[in-house]
Design a protein around this motif. Structure first.
Motif, mmCIF file in Angstrom:
data_model
loop_
_atom_site.group_PDB
_atom_site.id
_atom_site.type_symbol
_atom_site.label_atom_id
_atom_site.label_comp_id
_atom_site.label_asym_id
_atom_site.label_seq_id
_atom_site.Cartn_x
_atom_site.Cartn_y
_atom_site.Cartn_z
ATOM 1 N N SER A 66 0.759 -2.655 16.665
ATOM 2 C CA SER A 66 -0.469 -1.906 16.377
ATOM 3 C C SER A 66 -0.097 -0.705 15.518
ATOM 4 C CB SER A 66 -1.139 -1.448 17.673
ATOM 5 O OG SER A 66 -0.272 -0.603 18.413
ATOM 6 N N VAL A 67 -0.804 -0.532 14.409
ATOM 7 C CA VAL A 67 -0.519 0.527 13.443
ATOM 8 C C VAL A 67 -1.736 1.432 13.337
ATOM 9 C CG1 VAL A 67 0.177 1.035 11.075
ATOM 10 C CG2 VAL A 67 0.966 -1.070 12.174
ATOM 11 N N SER A 68 -1.497 2.738 13.434
ATOM 12 C CA SER A 68 -2.586 3.706 13.323
ATOM 13 C C SER A 68 -2.136 4.882 12.468
ATOM 14 C CB SER A 68 -3.024 4.194 14.710
ATOM 15 O OG SER A 68 -1.951 4.817 15.379
ATOM 16 N N TYR A 69 -3.074 5.441 11.737
ATOM 17 C CA TYR A 69 -2.847 6.611 10.886
ATOM 18 C C TYR A 69 -4.212 7.208 10.568
ATOM 19 C CZ TYR A 69 -3.941 3.010 7.413
ATOM 20 O OH TYR A 69 -4.541 1.984 6.734
ATOM 21 N N LYS A 70 -4.204 8.413 10.045
ATOM 22 C CA LYS A 70 -5.442 9.118 9.710
ATOM 23 C C LYS A 70 -5.780 8.857 8.254
ATOM 24 C CE LYS A 70 -4.686 12.822 13.067
ATOM 25 N NZ LYS A 70 -4.533 14.292 13.263
ATOM 26 N N ALA A 71 -6.993 8.342 8.031
ATOM 27 C CA ALA A 71 -7.433 8.049 6.659
ATOM 28 C C ALA A 71 -8.955 8.051 6.610
ATOM 29 C CB ALA A 71 -6.887 6.706 6.193
ATOM 30 N N GLU A 72 -9.477 8.372 5.461
ATOM 31 C CA GLU A 72 -10.921 8.334 5.245
ATOM 32 C C GLU A 72 -11.394 6.882 5.145
ATOM 33 O OE1 GLU A 72 -12.841 10.902 5.352
ATOM 34 O OE2 GLU A 72 -11.188 12.352 5.514
ATOM 35 N N PRO A 73 -12.605 6.587 5.629
ATOM 36 C CA PRO A 73 -13.060 5.185 5.630
ATOM 37 C C PRO A 73 -13.285 4.595 4.240
ATOM 38 C CG PRO A 73 -14.806 6.671 6.341
ATOM 39 C CD PRO A 73 -13.572 7.496 6.260
ATOM 40 N N ILE A 120 -6.611 -2.455 2.746
ATOM 41 C CA ILE A 120 -7.044 -2.054 4.087
ATOM 42 C C ILE A 120 -8.075 -0.947 3.935
ATOM 43 C CG2 ILE A 120 -6.300 -1.152 6.309
ATOM 44 C CD1 ILE A 120 -3.482 -2.141 5.623
ATOM 45 N N PRO A 121 -9.292 -1.150 4.439
ATOM 46 C CA PRO A 121 -10.301 -0.074 4.352
ATOM 47 C C PRO A 121 -10.035 1.000 5.414
ATOM 48 C CG PRO A 121 -11.231 -1.997 5.432
ATOM 49 C CD PRO A 121 -9.830 -2.379 5.024
ATOM 50 N N GLY A 122 -9.737 2.196 4.966
ATOM 51 C CA GLY A 122 -9.446 3.271 5.913
ATOM 52 C C GLY A 122 -8.204 2.974 6.726
ATOM 53 N N ASN A 123 -8.337 3.128 8.047
ATOM 54 C CA ASN A 123 -7.210 2.853 8.946
ATOM 55 C C ASN A 123 -7.450 1.635 9.825
ATOM 56 O OD1 ASN A 123 -9.205 3.883 10.529
ATOM 57 N ND2 ASN A 123 -8.026 5.597 11.342
ATOM 58 N N ASP A 124 -8.362 0.754 9.397
ATOM 59 C CA ASP A 124 -8.669 -0.456 10.172
ATOM 60 C C ASP A 124 -7.804 -1.602 9.625
ATOM 61 O OD1 ASP A 124 -9.686 -2.414 11.742
ATOM 62 O OD2 ASP A 124 -11.789 -2.051 11.255
ATOM 63 N N TYR A 180 1.177 2.373 1.602
ATOM 64 C CA TYR A 180 0.836 2.775 0.240
ATOM 65 C C TYR A 180 -0.656 3.078 0.157
ATOM 66 C CZ TYR A 180 5.286 0.498 -0.915
ATOM 67 O OH TYR A 180 6.608 0.128 -0.975
ATOM 68 N N LYS A 181 -0.982 4.082 -0.621
ATOM 69 C CA LYS A 181 -2.389 4.408 -0.890
ATOM 70 C C LYS A 181 -2.783 3.792 -2.220
ATOM 71 C CE LYS A 181 -5.703 8.189 -0.936
ATOM 72 N NZ LYS A 181 -6.491 7.634 -2.062
ATOM 73 N N GLN A 182 -3.896 3.063 -2.218
ATOM 74 C CA GLN A 182 -4.392 2.407 -3.420
ATOM 75 C C GLN A 182 -5.465 3.268 -4.079
ATOM 76 O OE1 GLN A 182 -4.136 -1.938 -1.176
ATOM 77 N NE2 GLN A 182 -5.729 -1.595 -2.712
ATOM 78 N N ASP A 183 -5.436 3.307 -5.410
ATOM 79 C CA ASP A 183 -6.490 3.994 -6.148
ATOM 80 C C ASP A 183 -7.704 3.107 -6.374
ATOM 81 O OD1 ASP A 183 -4.828 6.159 -6.245
ATOM 82 O OD2 ASP A 183 -4.077 5.740 -8.260
ATOM 83 N N LYS A 184 -7.518 1.799 -6.261
ATOM 84 C CA LYS A 184 -8.619 0.850 -6.430
ATOM 85 C C LYS A 184 -8.264 -0.431 -5.695
ATOM 86 C CE LYS A 184 -6.983 -1.393 -10.645
ATOM 87 N NZ LYS A 184 -7.332 -1.809 -12.030
ATOM 88 N N ARG A 185 -9.193 -1.322 -5.630
ATOM 89 C CA ARG A 185 -8.939 -2.627 -5.016
ATOM 90 C C ARG A 185 -8.071 -3.462 -5.955
ATOM 91 N NH1 ARG A 185 -11.225 -4.905 -0.710
ATOM 92 N NH2 ARG A 185 -11.026 -7.155 -0.443
ATOM 93 N N ILE A 186 -7.019 -4.074 -5.389
ATOM 94 C CA ILE A 186 -6.041 -4.818 -6.189
ATOM 95 C C ILE A 186 -6.052 -6.285 -5.775
ATOM 96 C CG2 ILE A 186 -3.600 -4.993 -6.812
ATOM 97 C CD1 ILE A 186 -3.294 -2.064 -6.159
ATOM 98 N N ASP A 187 -5.891 -7.148 -6.751
ATOM 99 C CA ASP A 187 -5.811 -8.583 -6.498
ATOM 100 C C ASP A 187 -4.354 -8.945 -6.197
ATOM 101 O OD1 ASP A 187 -6.171 -11.271 -6.299
ATOM 102 O OD2 ASP A 187 -6.450 -11.622 -8.459
#
Length: 401
Positions: free
Chosen positions: A170-177, A207-211, A240-247
Motif C-alpha cells: 500500500s502506497v500513500s503520499y500527499k497530492a492534489e486530486p 495516477i490521479p492524485g494519491n489514489d 514521478y510527477k507528470q505535467d500531463k497525461r502520458i501514453d
C-alpha cells in the motif's frame, strides 16, 4: 663479545647496540608524506568540466530558521501552560508523537538526508548515471505479510524478506486530486540478461492524485527475486510527477508478466525520453536477499531453476614430492598427497571407535602431558607429537569433536 669490543674501543655498549639496530625508514617522513585519504582523493579525481551531476528533480523548499523557531517556541509555551502535560511528565507517562517529529524532520533536513543515504547506496549512479534529485515528497509504503498487527514498512535501505513482500504494498503520499503521478519499482541488481539492465517490478502510470487503485497498471507487481549467493539486492520505489497525461502503451506488458526478459528496464532511458513531462519527487527503497520461499516461486511461477552463484575456489597448490622432507612432520607431509576424503574418513572412524551409545566416554585427563607415552624411546617424533595433540585436543581431530 660486544662488551669486549667496547672495552677495546672505549665506548659505551648501549650506544653500539643502538647503532647496530638502527631502523631506516623508506620514503618521506610521516609529516611530509601524503595521507591515505589524500592518495585516494588523487586516484579518484575526476575533471569537474567532464564529470558533473545534474539536478533533475524539484528544488528543495527553503524553510526560514526564524519561522521554525517561532513555531517551536510557540508550541513550547503552550505545553508549559498546559497542566495536563506537567502531570503526565511527573508520572513519567508523557509520550512523543513520532509522526509529528517525522514531519518536522522532513521539513527541515529530510530531503538532504535521504539524498545522502541514496547517494551512499549508489542509487543515483545506477539509475540516472549523471543525474540526481532530492526527494521532496515523503512516501509511505507498507507491506502486509499476513500479520494483522505488523507491517513491513519501506524506509531507506532497511531489510525486508521476499516472503514478506509477496503481495503489492500500500502506497500513500500527499497530492492534489487534479495532479498526475507515476510509480516505478525497479532493481539494478541481479539481472540475468545483462548487468546493464534493471528489472521493472511494478509500473503504474497516470495516477490521479494519491489514489493508486485508479492508476493505469502498465506492468504488474512482481515480488523480489534476489538470486542465491549474491547477497542483498536493492529494490527502489521512485514517484514521478507528470505535467500531463502520458501514453505508456509502449511499456505495457501482458499480465501476469512472468517472463523476466520482458521486464528488462533502464530508468535512464525512460527518464531521458520523458524528461520534459516527468520529474522525480519521492524515493524509498529496501534490501532483500534470498530466502527458502523463493524456491517454489522460481520453479512454479517463473518456470526456471533457482539461480545459485558460488565462488569457484581453485585447487590448492602442492609442491612436488621430495625423498627427504626436512623439518616437516611425516604424517602431515604425506597427507598432502592423499585424498582428503580418505583422510577425513580415517579421522571420523577413529573418533567413532571411542564412542558408545550406552557408555559415557572416559573423563579427560587433568594433566595430559604429565602422563608418559608408552615406548616413547622407540617412537618417531611425529608419532609422539600426534599423541600429544590428541590428548590436549589440538590438530585436525578437533574438526570432528
Amino acid at each position: 663479545m660486544v662488551s669486549r669490543i667496547c672495552k677495546l674501543l672505549s665506548v659505551d655498549s648501549v650506544s653500539v647496540t643502538q647503532v647496530r639496530n638502527v631502523f631506516k625508514s623508506r620514503g618521506l617522513a610521516p609529516p611530509k608524506a601524503r595521507t591515505l585519504q589524500e592518495r585516494i582523493a588523487e586516484m579518484e579525481y575526476k575533471d569537474p568540466e567532464l564529470y558533473y551531476k545534474v539536478d533533475i528533480g524539484f528544488a528543495v523548499p527553503k524553510q526560514l530558521r526564524s519561522d521554525l523557531l517561532k513555531a517551536w517556541r510557540k508550541q513550547i509555551r503552550a505545553r508549559r501552560l498546559d497542566p495536563q502535560v506537567e502531570q503526565l511528565a511527573r508520572k513519567k507517562e508523557l509520550t512523543v508523537d513520532l509522526d509529528v517529529s517525522k514531519d518536522d524532520w522532513f521539513i527541515t533536513n529530510g530531503p538532504k538526508d535521504i539524498y545522502t543515504i541514496a547517494k551512499h547506496y549508489g542509487i543515483y549512479d545506477d539509475l540516472y548515471e549523471d543525474g540526481y534529485f532530492h526527494p521532496v515528497l515523503p512516501l509511505t509504503i507498507d507491506y502486509d505479510f499476513g500479520d494483522e498487527e505488523l507491517l513491513a514498512r519501506v524506509h531507506r535501505g532497511n531489510i525486508i524478506k521476499s516472503c514478506e513482500a509477496k503481495n503489492a504494498p500500500s502506497v500513500s503520499y500527499k497530492a492534489e486530486p487534479d495532479t498526475l503521478w507515476t510509480l516505478l519499482l525497479t532493481t539494478p541488481d541481479g539481472n540475468f540478461s545483462g548487468s546493464d539492465y534493471e528489472y521493472c517490478h511494478w509500473f503504474i502510470g497516470n495516477i490521479p492524485g494519491n489514489d493508486i487503485s485508479k492508476g493505469e497498471q502498465i506492468i504488474d507487481y512482481l515480488r523480489p527475486i534476489p538470486p542465491q549467493g549474491i547477497g542483498f539486492c536493492r529494490y527502489i520505489f521512485v514517484l514521478y510527477k507528470q505535467d500531463k497525461r502520458i501514453d505508456f502503451s509502449e511499456y505495457k506488458k501482458k499480465q501476469p508478466c512472468v517472463q523476466l526478459v520482458e521486464r528488462n528496464w533502464k530508468t535512464y532511458d525512460f527518464m531521458k525520453k520523458h524528461q520534459d513531462y516527468v520529474t522525480p519527487a519521492g524515493l524509498a527503497f529496501f534490501q532483500a536477499d534470498y530466502d527458502p520461499s523463493l524456491k517454489d516461486f522460481y520453479h512454479s511461477t517463473l518456470n526456471m531453476e533457482v539461480p545459485i552463484y558460488e565462488y569457484d575456489f581453485p585447487k590448492p597448490y602442492v609442491k612436488p614430492q621430495v625423498w627427504y622432507p626436512i623439518r616437516q612432520a611425516f604424517n602431515l607431509y604425506m597427507d598432502r598427497y592423499r585424498d582428503i576424503k580418505q583422510i577425513n574418513k580415517e579421522y571420523l572412524l577413529k573418533k567413532l571407535k571411542k564412542e558408545h551409545p550406552f557408555v559415557f566416554p572416559p573423563p579427560p585427563l587433568k594433566y595430559p602431558n604429565a602422563h608418559p607415552i608408552k615406548n616413547h624411546k622407540t617412537l618417531p617424533t611425529w608419532v609422539k607429537t600426534r599423541i600429544v595433540k590428541d590428548r590436549i585436543g589440538q590438530g585436525r581431530i578437533n574438526e570432528y569433536k
